[in-house]
Design a protein around this motif. Structure first.
Motif, PDB file in Angstrom:
ATOM      1  N   ILE A 121       7.091   9.521   0.782  1.00 35.48           N
ATOM      2  CA  ILE A 121       7.751   9.751  -0.354  1.00 35.48           C
ATOM      3  C   ILE A 121       7.047  10.199  -1.312  1.00 35.48           C
ATOM      4  O   ILE A 121       7.220  11.017  -2.284  1.00 35.48           O
ATOM      5  N   GLY A 122       5.499   9.798  -1.501  1.00 33.79           N
ATOM      6  CA  GLY A 122       4.673  10.271  -2.645  1.00 33.79           C
ATOM      7  C   GLY A 122       4.499  11.827  -2.411  1.00 33.79           C
ATOM      8  O   GLY A 122       4.642  12.365  -3.513  1.00 33.79           O
ATOM      9  N   ILE A 123       4.356  12.186  -1.180  1.00 36.57           N
ATOM     10  CA  ILE A 123       3.993  13.636  -1.175  1.00 36.57           C
ATOM     11  C   ILE A 123       5.396  14.620  -1.555  1.00 36.57           C
ATOM     12  O   ILE A 123       5.087  15.512  -1.982  1.00 36.57           O
ATOM     13  N   VAL A 124       6.299  14.172  -0.717  1.00 37.43           N
ATOM     14  CA  VAL A 124       7.488  14.819  -1.239  1.00 37.43           C
ATOM     15  C   VAL A 124       7.832  14.663  -2.681  1.00 37.43           C
ATOM     16  O   VAL A 124       8.477  15.536  -3.274  1.00 37.43           O
ATOM     17  N   GLY A 125       7.779  13.642  -3.082  1.00 36.81           N
ATOM     18  CA  GLY A 125       8.145  13.014  -4.666  1.00 36.81           C
ATOM     19  C   GLY A 125       7.066  13.892  -5.526  1.00 36.81           C
ATOM     20  O   GLY A 125       7.697  14.484  -6.590  1.00 36.81           O
TER      21      GLY A 125
ATOM     22  N   LYS B  29       1.438   8.798  -6.277  1.00 34.81           N
ATOM     23  CA  LYS B  29       1.650  10.396  -5.882  1.00 34.81           C
ATOM     24  C   LYS B  29       2.518  10.732  -6.878  1.00 34.81           C
ATOM     25  O   LYS B  29       2.553  11.898  -7.357  1.00 34.81           O
ATOM     26  N   SER B  30       3.776  10.258  -6.682  1.00 37.33           N
ATOM     27  CA  SER B  30       5.032  10.722  -7.462  1.00 37.33           C
ATOM     28  C   SER B  30       4.827  10.733  -8.981  1.00 37.33           C
ATOM     29  O   SER B  30       5.311  11.582  -9.648  1.00 37.33           O
TER      30      SER B  30
ATOM     31  N   LEU C  72       0.863  -1.167   0.124  1.00 35.05           N
ATOM     32  CA  LEU C  72       0.013  -0.056  -0.025  1.00 35.05           C
ATOM     33  C   LEU C  72       0.917   1.150   0.003  1.00 35.05           C
ATOM     34  O   LEU C  72       0.591   2.236  -0.742  1.00 35.05           O
ATOM     35  N   GLY C  73       1.908   1.265   0.833  1.00 31.31           N
ATOM     36  CA  GLY C  73       2.874   2.276   0.918  1.00 31.31           C
ATOM     37  C   GLY C  73       3.714   2.388  -0.341  1.00 31.31           C
ATOM     38  O   GLY C  73       3.721   3.936  -0.948  1.00 31.31           O
ATOM     39  N   ALA C  74       3.942   1.546  -0.912  1.00 32.23           N
ATOM     40  CA  ALA C  74       4.708   1.450  -2.215  1.00 32.23           C
ATOM     41  C   ALA C  74       3.871   1.943  -3.534  1.00 32.23           C
ATOM     42  O   ALA C  74       4.064   2.975  -4.422  1.00 32.23           O
ATOM     43  N   ALA C  75       2.463   1.612  -3.409  1.00 31.55           N
ATOM     44  CA  ALA C  75       1.618   1.900  -4.455  1.00 31.55           C
ATOM     45  C   ALA C  75       1.232   3.284  -4.254  1.00 31.55           C
ATOM     46  O   ALA C  75       1.331   4.095  -5.333  1.00 31.55           O
ATOM     47  N   TYR C  76       0.858   4.047  -3.238  1.00 33.13           N
ATOM     48  CA  TYR C  76       0.737   5.449  -2.706  1.00 33.13           C
ATOM     49  C   TYR C  76       1.700   6.303  -3.197  1.00 33.13           C
ATOM     50  O   TYR C  76       1.495   7.226  -3.948  1.00 33.13           O
ATOM     51  N   GLY C  77       2.847   5.858  -2.938  1.00 28.55           N
ATOM     52  CA  GLY C  77       4.106   6.440  -3.215  1.00 28.55           C
ATOM     53  C   GLY C  77       4.358   6.764  -4.747  1.00 28.55           C
ATOM     54  O   GLY C  77       4.762   7.699  -5.275  1.00 28.55           O
TER      55      GLY C  77
END
Length: 153
Positions: A109-113, A34-35, A26-31
């Motif tokens: 990572i998603g938000i920063v990316g 979003k990126s 889930l974290g990998a997919a969101y990052g």
């Protein structure tokens, strides 16, 4: 031991396996998603920066690998002969440590990316700062992996 006891103990172990893999993915997919949105928007303005801006997607993908590593290690330790409640709880905690840490890292990572690649299209000097922030966000997932590996022993 009765069959119900063995099933109950193994349940917690398998929940740790699934928690590690599902939350990390889930974290990998969101990052990644979003990126990817930020990269797509930035690519319209400066297509030459697309390959340079793929770093957040790669870093998010590594989080899924963390979950896979922990899930494989945990599933190999679950058996129906001498698997105790202690082992089940320990493996549940291990899976949750890795999975939830990777979920948090993926969100960061998603938000920063997303914001970082868009800002990089406008100002080249922000690239190093973006990479440093991404490294610290990835470290959150790495911390969870380390503790999960310790708990899985």
């Amino acid at each position: 031991m009765t069959e119900a006891t063995v099933t109950t103990q193994a349940f917690f172990g398998f929940m740790g396996v699934s928690s590690a893999l599902v939350f990390a993915n889930l974290g990998a997919a969101y990052g990644t998603a979003k990126s990817g949105v930020g990269i797509s928007s930035m690519g319209v303005i400066k297509p030459e920066l697309i390959m340079k801006s793929i770093i957040p997607v790669v870093m998010a993908g590594v989080l899924g690998i963390y979950g896979l590593i922990v899930a494989v290690i945990l599933v190999q330790k679950i058996n129906d002969n001498d698997y105790s409640f202690y082992d089940g709880y320990k493996h549940l905690a291990s899976g949750l440590c890795c999975g939830l840490s990777s979920l948090a890292a993926g969100m960061a990572i998603g938000i920063v990316g997303d914001a970082g690649v868009r800002a990089n299209a406008q100002q080249d000097k922000i690239f190093v700062g973006m990479i440093l922030i991404l490294i610290f966000a990835e470290a959150l997932g790495l911390y969870g992996l380390i503790i999960a590996l310790i708990l899985s022993q």
